[in-house]
Design a protein around this motif. Structure first.
Motif, short mmCIF file in Angstrom:
data_model
loop_
_atom_site.label_atom_id
_atom_site.label_comp_id
_atom_site.label_asym_id
_atom_site.label_seq_id
_atom_site.Cartn_x
_atom_site.Cartn_y
_atom_site.Cartn_z
N HIS A 98 0.85 -1.20 0.00
CA HIS A 98 0.00 0.00 0.00
C HIS A 98 0.88 1.25 0.00
O HIS A 98 1.87 1.30 0.73
N PRO A 99 0.58 2.24 -0.81
CA PRO A 99 -0.60 2.29 -1.70
C PRO A 99 -0.40 1.61 -3.06
O PRO A 99 -1.35 1.43 -3.80
N TRP A 100 0.86 1.22 -3.37
CA TRP A 100 1.12 0.65 -4.70
C TRP A 100 1.63 -0.78 -4.56
O TRP A 100 2.74 -1.01 -4.11
N PRO A 101 0.83 -1.78 -4.95
CA PRO A 101 1.20 -3.19 -4.78
C PRO A 101 2.40 -3.61 -5.60
O PRO A 101 3.05 -4.62 -5.30
N GLU A 102 2.74 -2.85 -6.65
CA GLU A 102 3.88 -3.23 -7.49
C GLU A 102 5.19 -3.30 -6.71
O GLU A 102 6.09 -4.05 -7.06
N ALA A 103 5.29 -2.49 -5.65
CA ALA A 103 6.52 -2.48 -4.86
C ALA A 103 6.79 -3.84 -4.23
O ALA A 103 7.89 -4.39 -4.32
N ALA A 104 5.77 -4.41 -3.61
CA ALA A 104 5.92 -5.71 -2.95
C ALA A 104 6.08 -6.85 -3.96
O ALA A 104 6.57 -7.93 -3.60
N ASP A 105 5.68 -6.62 -5.20
CA ASP A 105 5.81 -7.66 -6.23
C ASP A 105 7.24 -7.82 -6.72
O ASP A 105 7.57 -8.82 -7.37
N MET A 106 8.10 -6.85 -6.42
CA MET A 106 9.49 -6.90 -6.90
C MET A 106 10.34 -7.70 -5.92
O MET A 106 10.42 -7.38 -4.74
N ALA A 107 10.94 -8.76 -6.41
CA ALA A 107 11.76 -9.63 -5.55
C ALA A 107 13.15 -9.05 -5.36
O ALA A 107 13.74 -8.46 -6.27
N ALA A 108 13.68 -9.22 -4.16
CA ALA A 108 15.03 -8.73 -3.86
C ALA A 108 16.08 -9.62 -4.52
O ALA A 108 15.94 -10.85 -4.54
N VAL A 109 17.12 -8.98 -5.05
CA VAL A 109 18.24 -9.71 -5.65
C VAL A 109 19.51 -9.22 -4.98
O VAL A 109 19.82 -8.02 -5.00
N ALA A 110 20.25 -10.11 -4.37
CA ALA A 110 21.45 -9.74 -3.60
C ALA A 110 22.63 -9.42 -4.51
O ALA A 110 22.72 -9.92 -5.64
N ASP A 111 23.52 -8.57 -4.02
CA ASP A 111 24.78 -8.31 -4.73
C ASP A 111 25.63 -9.58 -4.68
O ASP A 111 25.60 -10.33 -3.70
N LYS A 112 26.39 -9.80 -5.74
CA LYS A 112 27.22 -11.00 -5.80
C LYS A 112 28.69 -10.61 -6.02
O LYS A 112 29.00 -9.91 -6.99
N LYS A 113 29.53 -11.02 -5.11
CA LYS A 113 30.97 -10.74 -5.22
C LYS A 113 31.72 -12.03 -5.50
O LYS A 113 31.45 -13.06 -4.88
N THR A 114 32.66 -11.95 -6.43
CA THR A 114 33.45 -13.10 -6.81
C THR A 114 34.93 -12.79 -6.64
O THR A 114 35.43 -11.79 -7.18
N LYS A 115 35.65 -13.63 -5.90
CA LYS A 115 37.07 -13.41 -5.65
C LYS A 115 37.87 -13.87 -6.86
O LYS A 115 37.75 -15.00 -7.31
N ILE A 116 38.69 -12.96 -7.37
CA ILE A 116 39.52 -13.27 -8.53
C ILE A 116 40.90 -13.74 -8.10
O ILE A 116 41.43 -14.72 -8.60
N ASP A 117 41.49 -13.00 -7.17
CA ASP A 117 42.76 -13.41 -6.58
C ASP A 117 42.79 -12.90 -5.15
O ASP A 117 41.77 -12.50 -4.61
N GLU A 118 43.98 -12.91 -4.54
CA GLU A 118 44.08 -12.53 -3.13
C GLU A 118 43.68 -11.09 -2.86
O GLU A 118 43.25 -10.75 -1.75
N THR A 119 43.83 -10.23 -3.83
CA THR A 119 43.55 -8.80 -3.61
C THR A 119 42.43 -8.24 -4.49
O THR A 119 42.10 -7.07 -4.37
N THR A 120 41.88 -9.04 -5.36
CA THR A 120 40.90 -8.52 -6.33
C THR A 120 39.61 -9.34 -6.30
O THR A 120 39.65 -10.57 -6.20
N GLU A 121 38.49 -8.63 -6.39
CA GLU A 121 37.20 -9.30 -6.51
C GLU A 121 36.30 -8.51 -7.46
O GLU A 121 36.45 -7.30 -7.61
N SER A 122 35.40 -9.21 -8.09
CA SER A 122 34.45 -8.56 -8.99
C SER A 122 33.08 -8.47 -8.30
O SER A 122 32.79 -9.24 -7.38
#
Length: 228
Positions: A98-122
């Protein structure tokens, strides 16, 4: 002496007055409370939201600032705390219907981090949604962070938020120079292609190349493609 009928009438009138007095007082008190509530509501609507610090407000990126980031352009990577729109309207919680149901219809998507080496991640940016009403751009549908508003007027259902753009990421010329040096490595070898970009001798390059060859006679050879 008054008659029995007159006495009865007097008693009825007194009783009615006794009943009406509390009722009238209650009505007056109710009116006062309603007026006070209305005044407080109007005051809250007129007051500006609490001013956020620059740190809490943050800024949003128009484009991903690095090859190590993706999905964050147009403010999709914004994670600041602004919760009002450019017109001053309060944002609706993303988990509310309320007042706009579209907000609750949007699913959360988490940030994703990927380790490339000891000092770098994407980082692959999610949409930043959760149990809050902070401005986001979860579907990249606008040019910057936005939100559904608490205004029930369809014309103001969805608005951009007043958030500054982040400045472009400054170039690290030292790092670029080091990377270029590591790639070319032409300062301690006699590779003509690395030094000049070509091994074709012309009237303009014959003398300089000859001088270089004489001056660098003892230099190591470069790992150039092809043979000399």
């Amino acid at each position: 002496m008054p008659s029995r009928a007159a006495a009865t009438a007097t008693a009825i009138i007194v009783g009615v007055l006794c009943l009406e007095a509390p009722s009238t007082a209650f009505a007056a008190k109710s009116q006062q409370l309603l007026h006070l509530r209305s005044s407080n509501l109007q005051k809250l609507q007129r007051e500006a939201p609490a001013e956020l610090s620059a740190f809490d407000t943050g800024c949003y990126m128009e484009e991903d600032p690095s090859p190590l980031e993706s999905g964050g352009a147009a403010g999709r990577s914004y994670r600041g705390l602004v919760s009002t729109t450019v017109s001053g309207r309060t944002c609706q919680k993303w988990t509310a219907a309320h007042p706009w149901p579209e907000a609750a219809d949007m699913a959360a998507v988490a940030d994703k981090k990927t380790k490339i080496d000891e000092t770098t991640e994407s980082t692959e940016w999610g949409n930043g949604l959760g149990n809050h009403n902070y401005c986001r751009n979860p579907d990249s549908s606008m040019d910057g962070p936005w939100c559904f508003t608490m205004d029930t007027n369809e014309a103001f259902k969805k608005e951009l938020c007043e958030i500054p753009k982040c400045p472009p990421k400054p170039r690290d010329f030292t790092a670029e120079a080091d990377a270029l040096k590591a790639t070319v490595e032409a300062t301690d070898c006699e590779c003509a292609e690395q030094l000049y970009g070509s091994t074709v001798t012309t009237k303009d390059t014959s003398v300089p190349l000859a001088l270089v060859d004489k001056q660098q006679g003892s230099k190591k050879r470069c790992p150039c493609g092809g043979s000399r």
